[in-house]
Design an enzyme around this catalytic site. Structure first.
Site, mmCIF file in Angstrom:
data_model
loop_
_atom_site.group_PDB
_atom_site.id
_atom_site.type_symbol
_atom_site.label_atom_id
_atom_site.label_comp_id
_atom_site.label_asym_id
_atom_site.label_seq_id
_atom_site.Cartn_x
_atom_site.Cartn_y
_atom_site.Cartn_z
ATOM 1 N N LYS A 156 45.953 44.975 42.818
ATOM 2 C CA LYS A 156 46.387 45.431 41.384
ATOM 3 C C LYS A 156 45.801 46.618 40.818
ATOM 4 O O LYS A 156 46.426 47.572 40.432
ATOM 5 C CB LYS A 156 46.077 44.346 40.434
ATOM 6 C CG LYS A 156 46.730 42.711 40.600
ATOM 7 C CD LYS A 156 46.253 42.121 39.404
ATOM 8 C CE LYS A 156 44.801 41.723 39.518
ATOM 9 N NZ LYS A 156 44.137 41.109 40.821
ATOM 10 N N THR A 157 44.571 46.795 41.019
ATOM 11 C CA THR A 157 43.901 48.210 40.511
ATOM 12 C C THR A 157 44.504 49.268 41.315
ATOM 13 O O THR A 157 44.652 50.406 40.805
ATOM 14 C CB THR A 157 42.310 47.826 40.713
ATOM 15 O OG1 THR A 157 42.025 46.833 39.923
ATOM 16 C CG2 THR A 157 41.416 49.201 39.908
ATOM 17 N N ARG A 168 34.486 37.998 44.686
ATOM 18 C CA ARG A 168 34.114 39.387 44.725
ATOM 19 C C ARG A 168 33.671 39.512 46.201
ATOM 20 O O ARG A 168 33.438 40.771 46.611
ATOM 21 C CB ARG A 168 32.753 39.471 43.973
ATOM 22 C CG ARG A 168 32.921 39.511 42.429
ATOM 23 C CD ARG A 168 34.244 40.381 41.950
ATOM 24 N NE ARG A 168 35.331 39.541 41.815
ATOM 25 C CZ ARG A 168 36.381 40.100 41.719
ATOM 26 N NH1 ARG A 168 36.678 41.403 41.786
ATOM 27 N NH2 ARG A 168 37.528 39.077 41.590
ATOM 28 N N GLN A 202 41.732 35.071 36.204
ATOM 29 C CA GLN A 202 40.424 35.503 35.921
ATOM 30 C C GLN A 202 40.072 35.774 34.498
ATOM 31 O O GLN A 202 39.364 36.800 34.273
ATOM 32 C CB GLN A 202 40.451 37.055 36.915
ATOM 33 C CG GLN A 202 40.497 36.937 38.325
ATOM 34 C CD GLN A 202 40.417 37.869 38.913
ATOM 35 O OE1 GLN A 202 39.393 38.642 39.044
ATOM 36 N NE2 GLN A 202 41.285 38.273 39.699
ATOM 37 N N ASP A 243 44.561 47.810 33.140
ATOM 38 C CA ASP A 243 43.833 47.037 34.251
ATOM 39 C C ASP A 243 43.282 45.492 33.558
ATOM 40 O O ASP A 243 43.053 45.653 32.201
ATOM 41 C CB ASP A 243 42.956 47.784 34.964
ATOM 42 C CG ASP A 243 42.714 47.024 36.232
ATOM 43 O OD1 ASP A 243 43.268 46.134 36.583
ATOM 44 O OD2 ASP A 243 42.070 47.613 37.220
ATOM 45 N N GLU A 244 43.111 44.772 34.272
ATOM 46 C CA GLU A 244 42.641 43.223 33.716
ATOM 47 C C GLU A 244 43.169 42.832 32.355
ATOM 48 O O GLU A 244 42.554 42.488 31.406
ATOM 49 C CB GLU A 244 40.986 43.592 33.407
ATOM 50 C CG GLU A 244 40.330 44.272 34.699
ATOM 51 C CD GLU A 244 39.896 43.109 35.399
ATOM 52 O OE1 GLU A 244 40.262 42.040 35.379
ATOM 53 O OE2 GLU A 244 39.151 43.580 36.522
HETATM 54 P P1 ATP Z 1 40.732 41.935 41.252
HETATM 55 O O1 ATP Z 1 41.646 41.036 40.924
HETATM 56 O O2 ATP Z 1 39.367 41.492 41.676
HETATM 57 O O3 ATP Z 1 40.498 43.007 40.445
HETATM 58 P P2 ATP Z 1 42.643 43.822 42.533
HETATM 59 O O4 ATP Z 1 43.889 42.910 42.577
HETATM 60 O O5 ATP Z 1 42.678 44.636 41.613
HETATM 61 O O6 ATP Z 1 41.429 42.620 42.539
HETATM 62 P P3 ATP Z 1 41.903 45.798 44.349
HETATM 63 O O7 ATP Z 1 40.535 45.877 43.930
HETATM 64 O O8 ATP Z 1 43.097 46.814 44.005
HETATM 65 O O9 ATP Z 1 42.490 44.220 43.957
HETATM 66 O O10 ATP Z 1 41.935 45.638 45.792
HETATM 67 C C1 ATP Z 1 41.093 44.964 46.633
HETATM 68 C C2 ATP Z 1 40.931 45.630 47.813
HETATM 69 O O11 ATP Z 1 41.941 45.544 48.949
HETATM 70 C C3 ATP Z 1 40.510 47.111 47.895
HETATM 71 O O12 ATP Z 1 39.241 47.334 48.703
HETATM 72 C C4 ATP Z 1 41.748 47.939 48.332
HETATM 73 O O13 ATP Z 1 41.554 49.187 48.582
HETATM 74 C C5 ATP Z 1 42.316 47.109 49.252
HETATM 75 N N1 ATP Z 1 43.664 47.123 49.147
HETATM 76 C C6 ATP Z 1 44.584 46.874 48.315
HETATM 77 N N2 ATP Z 1 45.857 46.908 48.916
HETATM 78 C C7 ATP Z 1 45.871 47.227 50.036
HETATM 79 C C8 ATP Z 1 46.711 47.858 51.101
HETATM 80 N N3 ATP Z 1 48.007 47.620 50.872
HETATM 81 N N4 ATP Z 1 46.260 48.102 52.194
HETATM 82 C C9 ATP Z 1 45.002 47.927 52.551
HETATM 83 N N5 ATP Z 1 44.175 47.700 51.757
HETATM 84 C C10 ATP Z 1 44.449 47.191 50.331
HETATM 85 MG MG MG Z 2 41.156 44.903 40.011
#
Ligand code: ATP
Ligand code: MG
Length: 680
Positions: A32-33, A611, A250, A219-220
């Site tokens: 997402k981030t 995490r 979350q 975000d969040e």
């Molecule tokens: P959270 O809910 O904990 O905030 P999130 O959904 O925001 O998590 P991110 O932090 O954006 O998730 O991504 C998690 C990990 O996965 C990061 O290390 C990111 O670089 C990697 N990632 C995300 N999308 C891809 C992709 N398409 N290919 C490879 N790696 C990815």
């Molecule tokens: Mg995130």
């Protein structure tokens, strides 16, 4: 360089959807981030949107800094000029700095810290009740804050008051707000409330910001509270180009008024919303993800998700039941040594996560004993220390002499013959004549019953402040001016007088000197620095903590992270120790006996588990020291909700010998049921 091919189809769709409301509802670690970051880059490069039209709101300063850094790495620093990536609070400071005068405040307003608020509320309480404690003040402040987050003003609070604390709040809240305004000060929650008021009362401003920030991202989003939501709704009005990303599983700030319904109702509130779900988790190995999924299934109100990972199962999750808190800390350190021995890991690959900040102590002690570098996030912050607050109080008064709380703090610090009795006379006189304390000080000869030497001291104090106020105005020599002021005030001598332990005194003086380093770093970063800008950074905790010398900086880059589950949101670490897996900690005793909201605790546990990238270790103690006595503890109910085949219960003493491969093989043999896990 940014590459659309590095995203999966759903992520790509989210990045390319630039006009109209967009909701990205997805589980932990699904990118997402990353989508927000890539979306910013795409807006800049693909859609040629000017950087200043982009607004991204994140939950912490750290997250904002990291996001900016990532975008800058992809498009270069110059291309990001004017783009706003900020927390809600710093965004509101921007809005207020420009136009707060329209609400009857002056531009040089102070932002009150928790300590400033405490001082003020305690004084107001003392006027009403003879012996109000700091706990009373905390409770009142908590209720005021909760009210502000729900947009309940001082006038409206009265009707909702029933219990004694509410009655006290109903009495204090209007006075508190009135005093703040008289001091030209705002508290942390006011930043949001006043920004909303400003935009609601002034349609021209609202239109300006709606046009200005044409592309908004949050975000969040699951942790948005009503006042934040109102702000977003206002800003996105008209074009509706609001992209929010979040995960209802979350949502962990319910206790601060965040309402998970906000994310669940987004589609209703923003008609025409494009909903995108992400289901692939890129962060964690299979076992970790399976444990997280199984745990969160036990929550009632949630949107079902099917998170999966292409990564292998990875090692099972370890559970260590330790004897007591010290044993738990030793086990963590031992595991750090073992893991570092097995794989090429840095200390910064490890995080120790806990439910309450007070749990950090035993780990800190042990890490220090073993000489392992660590960074503690949260806990007593640098700017919370008394000696630091004293210097900041001077700076706050130089900027805003109406700031009575801080003026009183420095009036006789260092000691200058203006004792408590004289201060009382001055305050009384200012109330009777309806002048600010600062005006009274400037003409103290009007005040009856003051000793001649007190008059002399007051005049000296006023002269000193006037002198430095003038000198701080051109921001050219801010650092030299602060250094000279500290010398002239002789605060170091005062600390030596007050502190018996010379080592402690030296540390406190060093902390004051650190403020110079903090200012130097600020001067380097801000293209148009001034005293107000520096104080804003301090008030919003938007600095990197106490500044370090080069050696310390290098160490910190390779340090174990210690933080609460709340602060760990959005982050990831190869190895995570989730400690204190006990009834009373997780779930927290408050949720068991007072709020009965176990679901929010389960979400916290889910945040902690997710995490971890490669290895998750859960720990708990059978006994803990409380007020010097050992207390029996029960394992957390959440352990039971993790399928037994995913967990290996390690014998703390033997865990040293087994390798992850051995553990993986033996995972299923260890358990036939949860009875065995929690049995002996
Ligand atoms: P959270 O809910 O904990 O905030 P999130 O959904 O925001 O998590 P991110 O932090 O954006 O998730 O991504 C998690 C990990 O996965 C990061 O290390 C990111 O670089 C990697 N990632 C995300 N999308 C891809 C992709 N398409 N290919 C490879 N790696 C990815
Ligand atoms: Mg995130």
């Amino acid at each position: 360089m940014f590459d659309l091919d590095s995203l999966n189809p759903q992520q790509r769709e989210a990045v390319s959807h630039t006009e109209g409301p967009l909701l990205l509802l997805a589980g932990a670690g699904s990118g997402k981030t990353r989508v927000i970051t890539c979306r910013i880059v795409s807006l800049l490069q693909q859609s040629a949107v000017p950087a200043r039209q982009i607004l991204a709101v994140t939950f912490t300063n750290k997250a904002a800094r990291e996001m900016r850094q990532r975008v800058e790495e992809m498009v270069g620093r110059k291309a990001c000029k004017g783009m706003v990536i900020a927390t809600f609070h710093s965004l509101c400071v921007r809005i207020l700095k420009a136009d707060i005068e329209r609400l009857g405040y002056k531009k040089n307003f102070s932002i009150y810290s928790a300590a400033d608020q405490q001082q003020l509320v305690r004084r107001l309480l003392r006027d009403e009740i003879v012996d109000a404690s700091s706990k009373d003040a905390d409770q009142v402040l908590w209720q005021i804050s909760a009210a502000k987050n729900q947009l309940i003003g001082p006038g409206d609070f009265i009707s909702s008051s029933r219990d004694p604390v509410s009655c006290m709040t109903a009495l204090i809240y209007p006075r508190y707000q009135k005093e703040l305004k008289a001091y030209n000060a705002v508290d942390f929650d006011d930043l949001l409330v006043l920004a909303v008021q400003l935009l609601e009362k002034h349609p021209d401003l609202l239109e300006h910001y709606q046009q200005f920030y044409r592309y908004q991202m949050v975000d969040e989003y699951q942790d948005t509270n009503p006042v934040q939501y109102r702000l977003l709704k206002l800003l996105a009005g008209g074009h509706g180009n609001l992209c929010v990303v979040g995960d209802d599983d979350q949502s962990i700030y319910g206790f601060r008024g965040a309402d998970v319904a906000t994310i669940l109702n987004f589609e209703r509130d923003f008609p025409g919303t494009r909903l995108i779900k992400l289901e692939q988790n890129y962060r964690s190995t299979g076992n970790i993800l399976a444990a997280a999924n199984a745990l969160i299934k036990n929550n009632r109100q949630r949107k079902e998700k099917a998170l999966w990972t292409a990564a292998g199962a990875g090692p099972p999750i370890d559970y260590l039941l330790c004897d007591d808190d010290q044993h738990e800390a030793c086990q963590v350190i031992e595991r750090i040594h073992i893991e570092r021995g097995r794989r090429e890991l840095n200390y910064s690959d490890f995080a120790i996560l806990y439910r309450t900040n007070s749990q950090s102590r035993s780990f800190e002690e042990q890490l220090r004993y073993e000489d392992i570098p660590y960074v503690l996030i949260g806990g007593q912050q640098f700017f919370d220390r008394k000696e630091v607050k004293d210097v900041i109080a001077y700076l706050k008064v130089l900027l805003n002499p109406l700031d009575e709380v801080n003026l009183l703090r420095i009036l006789n610090y260092p000691k200058r013959n203006i004792g408590a009795g004289s201060a009382d006379k001055l305050i009384r006189y200012s109330a009777e004549t309806e002048q600010s304390l600062w005006s009274v000080l400037k003409q103290s000869e009007q005040v009856p019953e003051l000793q001649p030497r007190t008059h002399e001291a007051i005049n000296g104090f006023v002269e000193l402040l006037e002198k430095y106020r003038k000198r701080f105005q051109p921001a050219l020599r801010m650092l030299e001016t602060l250094r000279e002021m500290l010398q002239e005030l002789q605060l170091a001598e005062e600390i030596y007088r007050q502190e018996n332990d010379p080592q402690k005194a030296r540390r406190r003086i060093e902390n004051q000197e650190e403020i110079l380093n903090a200012m130097a770093a600020y001067l380097e970063r801000d293209p148009e620095p001034d005293l107000a800008g520096f104080l804003d950074k301090v008030s919003l905790f938007d600095d990197d903590g106490p500044k370090q010398n080069d050696k310390e900086k290098k160490l910190a880059q390779n340090a174990v992270t210690l933080m609460s589950l709340h602060s760990s949101k959005g982050l990831e670490f190869p190895v995570v120790f989730l400690v204190g897996m006990e009834e009373g900690f997780l779930p927290h005793k408050k949720s068991i006996y007072e709020t009965f909201d176990i679901d929010e605790e389960r979400r916290l546990c889910y945040v902690g588990i997710t995490r971890a990238e490669r290895q998750l270790v859960l720990l708990g103690a059978g006994r803990r020291r409380k007020y010097g006595k050992l207390e029996q503890r029960d394992p957390s109910r959440f352990l039971v909700e993790i399928p037994p085949e995913l967990l290996v219960r390690c014998d703390p003493e033997k865990s040293i010998e087994s390798t992850p491969e051995q553990q993986e093989k033996s995972a299923s043999n260890f358990f036939s049921g949860i009875g065995q896990l929690l049995g002996d």
